[in-house]
Every structure is written in C-alpha cells, then in structure tokens.
Write a protein that holds these residues in place. Structure first.
Motif, PDB file in Angstrom:
ATOM      1  N   GLY A 120      35.443  38.951  25.626  1.00 31.27           N
ATOM      2  CA  GLY A 120      35.395  37.810  26.545  1.00 31.27           C
ATOM      3  C   GLY A 120      36.760  37.543  27.164  1.00 31.27           C
ATOM      4  O   GLY A 120      36.898  37.351  28.380  1.00 31.27           O
ATOM      5  N   LEU A 121      37.780  37.581  26.318  1.00 32.83           N
ATOM      6  CA  LEU A 121      39.132  37.307  26.822  1.00 32.83           C
ATOM      7  C   LEU A 121      39.613  38.431  27.746  1.00 32.83           C
ATOM      8  O   LEU A 121      40.312  38.180  28.732  1.00 32.83           O
ATOM      9  CB  LEU A 121      40.097  37.132  25.644  1.00 32.83           C
ATOM     10  N   ASP A 122      39.222  39.669  27.432  1.00 37.54           N
ATOM     11  CA  ASP A 122      39.614  40.796  28.291  1.00 37.54           C
ATOM     12  C   ASP A 122      39.009  40.651  29.688  1.00 37.54           C
ATOM     13  O   ASP A 122      39.658  40.952  30.698  1.00 37.54           O
ATOM     14  CB  ASP A 122      39.181  42.126  27.663  1.00 37.54           C
ATOM     15  N   LEU A 123      37.760  40.198  29.723  1.00 38.41           N
ATOM     16  CA  LEU A 123      37.122  39.998  31.027  1.00 38.41           C
ATOM     17  C   LEU A 123      37.816  38.883  31.815  1.00 38.41           C
ATOM     18  O   LEU A 123      38.049  39.002  33.015  1.00 38.41           O
ATOM     19  CB  LEU A 123      35.650  39.624  30.849  1.00 38.41           C
ATOM     20  N   LEU A 124      38.148  37.824  31.089  1.00 36.53           N
ATOM     21  CA  LEU A 124      38.858  36.710  31.710  1.00 36.53           C
ATOM     22  C   LEU A 124      40.193  37.202  32.292  1.00 36.53           C
ATOM     23  O   LEU A 124      40.605  36.836  33.396  1.00 36.53           O
ATOM     24  CB  LEU A 124      39.096  35.649  30.628  1.00 36.53           C
ATOM     25  N   MET A 125      40.829  38.069  31.538  1.00 34.14           N
ATOM     26  CA  MET A 125      42.121  38.623  31.971  1.00 34.14           C
ATOM     27  C   MET A 125      41.944  39.449  33.248  1.00 34.14           C
ATOM     28  O   MET A 125      42.748  39.336  34.179  1.00 34.14           O
ATOM     29  CB  MET A 125      42.677  39.506  30.844  1.00 34.14           C
ATOM     30  N   LEU A 126      40.888  40.284  33.275  1.00 33.43           N
ATOM     31  CA  LEU A 126      40.639  41.101  34.473  1.00 33.43           C
ATOM     32  C   LEU A 126      40.462  40.203  35.700  1.00 33.43           C
ATOM     33  O   LEU A 126      40.935  40.505  36.780  1.00 33.43           O
ATOM     34  CB  LEU A 126      39.370  41.952  34.291  1.00 33.43           C
ATOM     35  N   TRP A 127      39.763  39.097  35.485  1.00 32.25           N
ATOM     36  CA  TRP A 127      39.521  38.165  36.593  1.00 32.25           C
ATOM     37  C   TRP A 127      40.838  37.629  37.154  1.00 32.25           C
ATOM     38  O   TRP A 127      41.072  37.631  38.354  1.00 32.25           O
ATOM     39  CB  TRP A 127      38.619  37.022  36.109  1.00 32.25           C
ATOM     40  N   TYR A 128      41.725  37.187  36.254  1.00 33.53           N
ATOM     41  CA  TYR A 128      42.987  36.616  36.754  1.00 33.53           C
ATOM     42  C   TYR A 128      43.948  37.690  37.266  1.00 33.53           C
ATOM     43  O   TYR A 128      44.822  37.400  38.089  1.00 33.53           O
ATOM     44  CB  TYR A 128      43.608  35.688  35.700  1.00 33.53           C
ATOM     45  N   ILE A 187      38.771  44.184  40.778  1.00 35.99           N
ATOM     46  CA  ILE A 187      37.699  44.716  39.935  1.00 35.99           C
ATOM     47  C   ILE A 187      36.380  43.967  40.181  1.00 35.99           C
ATOM     48  O   ILE A 187      35.335  44.567  40.350  1.00 35.99           O
ATOM     49  CB  ILE A 187      38.087  44.588  38.441  1.00 35.99           C
ATOM     50  N   PHE A 188      36.449  42.641  40.196  1.00 33.67           N
ATOM     51  CA  PHE A 188      35.220  41.857  40.407  1.00 33.67           C
ATOM     52  C   PHE A 188      34.922  41.786  41.904  1.00 33.67           C
ATOM     53  O   PHE A 188      35.029  40.724  42.525  1.00 33.67           O
ATOM     54  CB  PHE A 188      35.410  40.428  39.860  1.00 33.67           C
ATOM     55  N   ILE A 189      34.538  42.929  42.490  1.00 32.58           N
ATOM     56  CA  ILE A 189      34.390  42.941  43.948  1.00 32.58           C
ATOM     57  C   ILE A 189      33.257  42.032  44.422  1.00 32.58           C
ATOM     58  O   ILE A 189      33.290  41.527  45.526  1.00 32.58           O
ATOM     59  CB  ILE A 189      34.210  44.371  44.523  1.00 32.58           C
ATOM     60  N   GLU A 190      32.275  41.797  43.565  1.00 32.33           N
ATOM     61  CA  GLU A 190      31.182  40.900  43.943  1.00 32.33           C
ATOM     62  C   GLU A 190      31.664  39.454  44.115  1.00 32.33           C
ATOM     63  O   GLU A 190      31.045  38.664  44.804  1.00 32.33           O
ATOM     64  CB  GLU A 190      30.118  40.882  42.837  1.00 32.33           C
ATOM     65  N   ASN A 191      32.734  39.129  43.396  1.00 31.22           N
ATOM     66  CA  ASN A 191      33.207  37.746  43.380  1.00 31.22           C
ATOM     67  C   ASN A 191      34.477  37.556  44.201  1.00 31.22           C
ATOM     68  O   ASN A 191      35.236  36.611  43.991  1.00 31.22           O
ATOM     69  CB  ASN A 191      33.467  37.295  41.941  1.00 31.22           C
ATOM     70  N   GLN A 192      34.701  38.465  45.122  1.00 31.81           N
ATOM     71  CA  GLN A 192      35.960  38.469  45.850  1.00 31.81           C
ATOM     72  C   GLN A 192      36.236  37.149  46.576  1.00 31.81           C
ATOM     73  O   GLN A 192      37.372  36.673  46.596  1.00 31.81           O
ATOM     74  CB  GLN A 192      35.966  39.621  46.859  1.00 31.81           C
ATOM     75  N   GLU A 193      35.173  36.544  47.108  1.00 31.17           N
ATOM     76  CA  GLU A 193      35.348  35.271  47.821  1.00 31.17           C
ATOM     77  C   GLU A 193      35.836  34.179  46.871  1.00 31.17           C
ATOM     78  O   GLU A 193      36.765  33.431  47.172  1.00 31.17           O
ATOM     79  CB  GLU A 193      34.030  34.845  48.489  1.00 31.17           C
ATOM     80  N   LYS A 194      35.181  34.138  45.704  1.00 30.57           N
ATOM     81  CA  LYS A 194      35.548  33.153  44.689  1.00 30.57           C
ATOM     82  C   LYS A 194      37.001  33.349  44.251  1.00 30.57           C
ATOM     83  O   LYS A 194      37.759  32.393  44.082  1.00 30.57           O
ATOM     84  CB  LYS A 194      34.641  33.352  43.466  1.00 30.57           C
ATOM     85  N   ILE A 195      37.372  34.608  44.083  1.00 29.71           N
ATOM     86  CA  ILE A 195      38.727  34.926  43.632  1.00 29.71           C
ATOM     87  C   ILE A 195      39.752  34.492  44.681  1.00 29.71           C
ATOM     88  O   ILE A 195      40.794  33.922  44.363  1.00 29.71           O
ATOM     89  CB  ILE A 195      38.829  36.439  43.304  1.00 29.71           C
ATOM     90  N   LYS A 196      39.404  34.723  45.923  1.00 29.91           N
ATOM     91  CA  LYS A 196      40.296  34.339  47.016  1.00 29.91           C
ATOM     92  C   LYS A 196      40.504  32.823  47.023  1.00 29.91           C
ATOM     93  O   LYS A 196      41.622  32.320  47.187  1.00 29.91           O
ATOM     94  CB  LYS A 196      39.683  34.784  48.350  1.00 29.91           C
ATOM     95  N   LYS A 197      39.407  32.107  46.803  1.00 30.23           N
ATOM     96  CA  LYS A 197      39.451  30.648  46.778  1.00 30.23           C
ATOM     97  C   LYS A 197      40.372  30.164  45.647  1.00 30.23           C
ATOM     98  O   LYS A 197      41.184  29.257  45.842  1.00 30.23           O
ATOM     99  CB  LYS A 197      38.029  30.107  46.561  1.00 30.23           C
ATOM    100  N   ILE A 198      40.224  30.794  44.493  1.00 26.49           N
ATOM    101  CA  ILE A 198      41.061  30.398  43.351  1.00 26.49           C
ATOM    102  C   ILE A 198      42.530  30.636  43.684  1.00 26.49           C
ATOM    103  O   ILE A 198      43.396  29.812  43.396  1.00 26.49           O
ATOM    104  CB  ILE A 198      40.657  31.184  42.079  1.00 26.49           C
ATOM    105  N   SER A 199      42.815  31.768  44.334  1.00 23.08           N
ATOM    106  CA  SER A 199      44.206  32.107  44.629  1.00 23.08           C
ATOM    107  C   SER A 199      44.853  31.075  45.556  1.00 23.08           C
ATOM    108  O   SER A 199      46.068  30.960  45.639  1.00 23.08           O
ATOM    109  CB  SER A 199      44.298  33.505  45.244  1.00 23.08           C
ATOM    110  N   MET A 200      44.005  30.305  46.262  1.00 25.80           N
ATOM    111  CA  MET A 200      44.562  29.311  47.186  1.00 25.80           C
ATOM    112  C   MET A 200      45.177  28.123  46.462  1.00 25.80           C
ATOM    113  O   MET A 200      46.136  27.547  46.922  1.00 25.80           O
ATOM    114  CB  MET A 200      43.498  28.833  48.171  1.00 25.80           C
ATOM    115  N   HIS A 201      44.569  27.746  45.327  1.00 34.29           N
ATOM    116  CA  HIS A 201      45.253  26.649  44.618  1.00 34.29           C
ATOM    117  C   HIS A 201      45.787  27.032  43.244  1.00 34.29           C
ATOM    118  O   HIS A 201      46.174  26.189  42.460  1.00 34.29           O
ATOM    119  CB  HIS A 201      44.399  25.376  44.560  1.00 34.29           C
ATOM    120  N   CYS A 202      45.757  28.313  42.955  1.00 36.06           N
ATOM    121  CA  CYS A 202      46.371  28.776  41.715  1.00 36.06           C
ATOM    122  C   CYS A 202      47.489  29.727  42.161  1.00 36.06           C
ATOM    123  O   CYS A 202      47.227  30.856  42.571  1.00 36.06           O
ATOM    124  CB  CYS A 202      45.322  29.497  40.869  1.00 36.06           C
ATOM    125  N   SER A 203      48.732  29.203  42.160  1.00 34.05           N
ATOM    126  CA  SER A 203      49.837  29.985  42.727  1.00 34.05           C
ATOM    127  C   SER A 203      50.096  31.251  41.904  1.00 34.05           C
ATOM    128  O   SER A 203      49.530  31.429  40.835  1.00 34.05           O
ATOM    129  CB  SER A 203      51.108  29.140  42.723  1.00 34.05           C
TER     130      SER A 203
END
Ligand SMILES: [Zn+2]
Length: 328
Positions: A252-260, A275-291
């Motif tokens: 679980g933690l390894d997956l969380l790590m891949l996400w970040y 890696i999580f290409i399906e969630n690319q939009e979500k990841i982009k959104k997170i990067s906007m307020h997670c420096s």
C-alpha cells in the motif's frame, strides 16, 4: 520473439557473443544461461539449437522452416533433448536416461544438444551425475543449462560452463511484453513499475487483492485532497482491514509512493515517466497545490512510515502519523 535479431533487442551482449561463436564455429561444450524469468533463456537455447542444426542459415539466422528447425520448435528433434524438472526437482534417473540416449551416436548427425531447464533444481545425485557427463569431453555435444539462480548449482558444474549472464528486463520492456499479452497500457505500466520481474508483474493482473489496494490508495489520496475529516476513521476501518500483514502494508505504501513520484514528475516536466497514466488529470491537480517541496516531504514521510512498519511500530499509528503529515 524467435530470431537472434529480435532477442538482441533484449539481450544485446549475450546475443552477440553467441552469434559470433556460431559464425566462427567456436561453440563451447557447455553453457549456463543465467537470468530472471522472461529474460529469454529458453528462446536463446532454442535458437542456439536451431543454429547448430539448421541447414539453411542465412545472415546468421536459422530458417525456422526446415525439417530440423520445425522439429526443434515442436520438441521432437531426435538429437535435441530437453530436461525439465520432474515435479519439484530434476532427478538422477533423468540424467542417467539422457546419458544413455547419448551413448548412441546422433541419429542423423554426430551432433547432439541437451537443454536443462531450471538446472538449479537438480538433486545432488543428479548434479554429480551430470558433472561426470560434462567431464567426458565429447566434441559433438553442446549442453545448455538454464537457471534463475546460480547459487543453487554446484561450483564444479558452474566452472565447466561458459556462463552467459542475461540482462534483467527493465520496466519498459516488461510493460511492452505485458501489453503484447493483452494487458491494457495503464495496467501494464503500473504492474511493470511495481514488480521488477515479469512473472510477478504478470500475476498482478489476476490479483484481486492488488486491485483492491490500488482502489483504496486512490481513495485515501482523494480524501486527503478533499480535506476530509473522516480520514482517521477511514484509516482505522477500511485501510487497516484491507492490509492484514506487513508485506501488504508495504505494498500500500509503495503504491502511495509511486503516486507522489508521479506528482514530482509533473513538477519537473517529466510527464512521460508518469505511472498512473489513468489518473494524470488528478495528479496534475494535486501538483497545483502540493509544491515540489511538499511533495519531497511527503515522499520522505512515506519512506519513514515504511521504516516504522519494519520496526514493528503499530501500523494504525504509523498510518495516522503519515496522513497527518500529508495533510499539512
Ligand atoms: Zn532451419
């Protein structure tokens, strides 16, 4: 994958060495192909056998269609023997049988080839028997031993073989292979990133537990993003009941790590590595307020959490601490 040219894309050095030896007629008496699953050991052993017997070699490639090639492909060539474990081991009787077969001269030529799959599974008696066989110099015989684990082989056997260390597959090659087997790109990429060996990566496809892990990790991230005040409850209930042992918690933690890491890739403009290409939009959104700095801190916190799991800190406590750090 069945030509030298094709296998060279995965195993450039071993292919070059083998094709050179074939071209110069300088084959060794015994080879040991050592490499992980999926690195091409069996493909290369078959190609080597074909290169020895094929009557129509062109540009170093066996033809695959002559009588010899066809019989090697189907496992029916009278002068090519393949030994595979009988149950969990290769037994002495199997080697004795092979030896008997070899006391007759080749049926159609003087040349003979034998391939031992999973050679590390030979019993001590079988290995000692094979050793005697390897010691009898017979110019016309080529032994090809295949193994994932050379530690399981007697030194005396290893020292009589020309060792061909095969290159492990990289994540991209695993991803590509999985896709050719019908696994969707998004899954293939995640499985390949998660498991360095193709067999393990392939197993994830049928692994319902892993599918559940992926879901619950995404759920945790979504709750973090939403600033949910039920996060601790979620950890205590869903998270802890899904992960019941240490290995699973690490997963679980390894997956969380891949996400970040994906969030980090977004920050440094390396979206192609996500890696999580399906969630690319979500990841982009997170990067906007997670420096970038926040992301580094989160990756560090996940590593710390993994360390604490190893040190037997209570997993609920570890996860509560981690989510608090990630919320900041
Ligand atoms: Zn042929």
């Amino acid at each position: 994958m069945k030509t030298w040219e094709e296998i060279a894309t995965v195993q450039p050095i071993a292919t070059k060495m083998l094709t050179n030896m074939i071209a110069r007629d300088r084959l060794a008496h015994a080879y040991l192909f050592q490499g992980d699953k999926g690195t091409g050991k069996e493909v290369m052993s078959t190609l080597l056998a074909k290169s020895i017997f094929c009557q129509h070699i062109a540009n170093g490639e066996p033809c695959h269609v002559c009588k010899d090639c066809v019989r090697i492909t189907s496992g029916n060539h009278p002068d090519v023997h393949k030994i595979i474990p009988d149950g969990s081991s290769i037994k002495k009787e199997q080697i004795v049988h092979l030896q008997k077969e070899f006391t007759y001269t080749g049926l159609e030529s003087n040349q003979k080839v034998y391939i031992i799959v999973d050679a590390e599974k030979m019993t001590t008696n079988a290995a000692n028997r094979l050793l005697k066989f390897l010691e009898e110099p017979n110019r016309q015989t080529t032994a090809i031993l295949l193994t994932e684990n050379t530690q399981g082989l007697l030194d005396t056997i290893r020292s009589r073989c020309q060792i061909m260390a095969l290159k492990p597959l990289n994540a991209q090659q695993i991803e590509k292979t999985l896709q050719t087997e019908g696994i969707a790109e998004a899954n293939a990429r995640l499985f390949a990133a998660f498991k360095p060996q193709i067999e393990d990566a392939r197993l994830l496809h049928q692994d319902e537990r892993f599918a559940g892990t992926r879901k619950i990790v995404v759920q945790l991230i979504e709750m973090l993003q939403a600033g949910s005040n039920e996060l601790l409850l979620f950890i205590q209930k869903q998270w802890m009941s899904h992960f019941s042992n240490r290995d699973q918690l690490h997963e679980g933690l390894d997956l969380l790590m891949l996400w970040y890491k994906d969030v980090m890739y977004t920050h440094i403009d390396k979206e192609e590595s996500i890696i999580f290409i399906e969630n690319q939009e979500k990841i982009k959104k997170i990067s906007m307020h997670c420096s970038k700095q926040d992301t580094t801190a989160i990756l560090y916190a996940i590593m710390e959490a993994k360390k604490h799991i190893e040190q037997n800190v209570h997993p609920t406590l570890v996860m509560e601490q981690l989510t608090l750090q990630m919320q900041r």
